[in-house]
Write a protein that holds these residues in place. Structure first.
Motif, mmCIF file in Angstrom:
data_model
loop_
_atom_site.group_PDB
_atom_site.id
_atom_site.type_symbol
_atom_site.label_atom_id
_atom_site.label_comp_id
_atom_site.label_asym_id
_atom_site.label_seq_id
_atom_site.Cartn_x
_atom_site.Cartn_y
_atom_site.Cartn_z
ATOM 1 N N VAL A 87 -14.991 -9.813 3.474
ATOM 2 C CA VAL A 87 -14.059 -9.756 2.331
ATOM 3 C C VAL A 87 -13.069 -10.735 2.447
ATOM 4 C CG1 VAL A 87 -14.440 -7.203 1.757
ATOM 5 C CG2 VAL A 87 -12.522 -7.910 3.308
ATOM 6 N N TYR B 232 -8.977 -10.670 2.068
ATOM 7 C CA TYR B 232 -8.199 -10.167 3.191
ATOM 8 C C TYR B 232 -8.391 -10.618 4.583
ATOM 9 C CZ TYR B 232 -7.831 -6.216 -0.112
ATOM 10 O OH TYR B 232 -7.648 -5.440 -1.283
ATOM 11 N N THR C 242 -9.379 -10.109 10.038
ATOM 12 C CA THR C 242 -9.292 -9.199 8.646
ATOM 13 C C THR C 242 -8.306 -8.192 8.710
ATOM 14 O OG1 THR C 242 -11.441 -9.763 8.272
ATOM 15 C CG2 THR C 242 -10.721 -7.805 6.990
ATOM 16 N N LYS D 31 -7.028 -5.070 6.009
ATOM 17 C CA LYS D 31 -7.423 -4.910 4.740
ATOM 18 C C LYS D 31 -6.901 -3.263 4.459
ATOM 19 C CE LYS D 31 -12.060 -3.782 5.857
ATOM 20 N NZ LYS D 31 -13.476 -3.798 5.931
ATOM 21 N N PRO D 32 -6.735 -2.866 3.295
ATOM 22 C CA PRO D 32 -6.144 -1.540 2.939
ATOM 23 C C PRO D 32 -7.384 -0.519 3.455
ATOM 24 C CG PRO D 32 -5.943 -2.723 1.045
ATOM 25 C CD PRO D 32 -6.836 -3.662 1.941
ATOM 26 N N GLU D 33 -6.841 0.693 4.071
ATOM 27 C CA GLU D 33 -7.724 1.903 4.427
ATOM 28 C C GLU D 33 -7.063 3.007 4.049
ATOM 29 O OE1 GLU D 33 -10.478 2.228 7.756
ATOM 30 O OE2 GLU D 33 -8.776 3.063 8.696
ATOM 31 N N LEU E 11 -3.624 0.058 7.316
ATOM 32 C CA LEU E 11 -4.381 -0.853 7.083
ATOM 33 C C LEU E 11 -5.345 -1.075 8.113
ATOM 34 C CD1 LEU E 11 -1.435 -3.478 6.509
ATOM 35 C CD2 LEU E 11 -2.742 -2.624 4.643
#
Length: 155
Positions: free
Chosen positions: A53, A56, A71, A73-75, A80
Motif C-alpha cells: 500500500v 503508507y 509500512t 498504516k491505520p488499523e 497503527l
C-alpha cells in the motif's frame, strides 16, 4: 548513533518499486523463514503484494541509498499497524531499526494511538521489539503479536 541518524531519511514508495522491495524483503526475511521451515518465493511475493500500500510505505535511506522499507498504516480506531520493517543484510544492529521505531512511535503518539505489529517466531526481531517497549499480546502459529501502548508510554 546520532551521527548515523542524521544520515537516515525516508522516501515515499511508488507502484513501480514492488520488485526491488520484494528482493529486499526476501534478503531480510529468508534466514528467519528458513528457521521455521516457511521460506517460499511465491509465498514471499504474495505476502508483500497483500500488504503493498504505497501511500503508507516509506523506503529507508542511508546517505540516499535504499537500505530498507517500512509500512505504517491505520488499523481499527485505536492503533497503527507497523508492517514490513525490513533492512537489507548488513544493516542490522546499527541503530537503524531503532530510528524507524522512534519515527513510528512518534507518529502514533501524536495521534494518541497504539502501534501493533507481528514478528516471526525465532526471529531476532522479537528481542528488538521487546527492548523498544513493545509487549507480547500472544502467539498464533509462527507469529508473535506485539503492541506498544500510547497510554502507557513515557514521553
Amino acid at each position: 548513533m546520532e551521527d548515523l541518524w542524521s544520515r537516515l531519511s525516508f522516501q515515499p514508495v511508488v507502484d513501480g518499486d514492488f520488485e526491488a522491495m520484494l528482493a529486499l524483503r526476501i534478503d531480510a526475511m529468508r534466514p528467519s523463514l528458513e528457521r521455521v521451515g516457511r521460506f517460499d518465493l511465491a509465498r514471499s511475493r504474495e505476502r508483500l503484494m497483500q500488504g503493498f500500500v504505497p501511500p503508507y510505505m516509506q523506503h529507508i535511506l542511508l546517505d540516499g541509498e535504499r537500505i530498507g522499507f517500512v509500512t505504517l498504516k491505520p488499523e481499527d480506531h485505536d492503533a497503527l499497524r507497523l508492517d514490513h520493517l525490513y533492512l537489507r543484510s548488513g544493516f542490522h544492529g546499527q541503530g537503524i531499526g531503532a530510528w524507524v521505531l522512534q519515527w513510528a512511535v512518534g507518529q502514533a503518539r501524536v495521534r494518541g494511538l497504539d502501534v501493533r505489529l507481528t514478528a516471526l517466531k525465532l526471529s531476532d526481531a522479537n528481542r528488538f521489539y521487546l527492548r523498544h517497549g513493545f509487549v507480547c499480546e500472544g502467539e498464533e502459529g509462527v507469529d508473535v503479536h506485539y503492541r506498544w501502548r500510547a497510554r502507557e508510554s513515557v514521553s
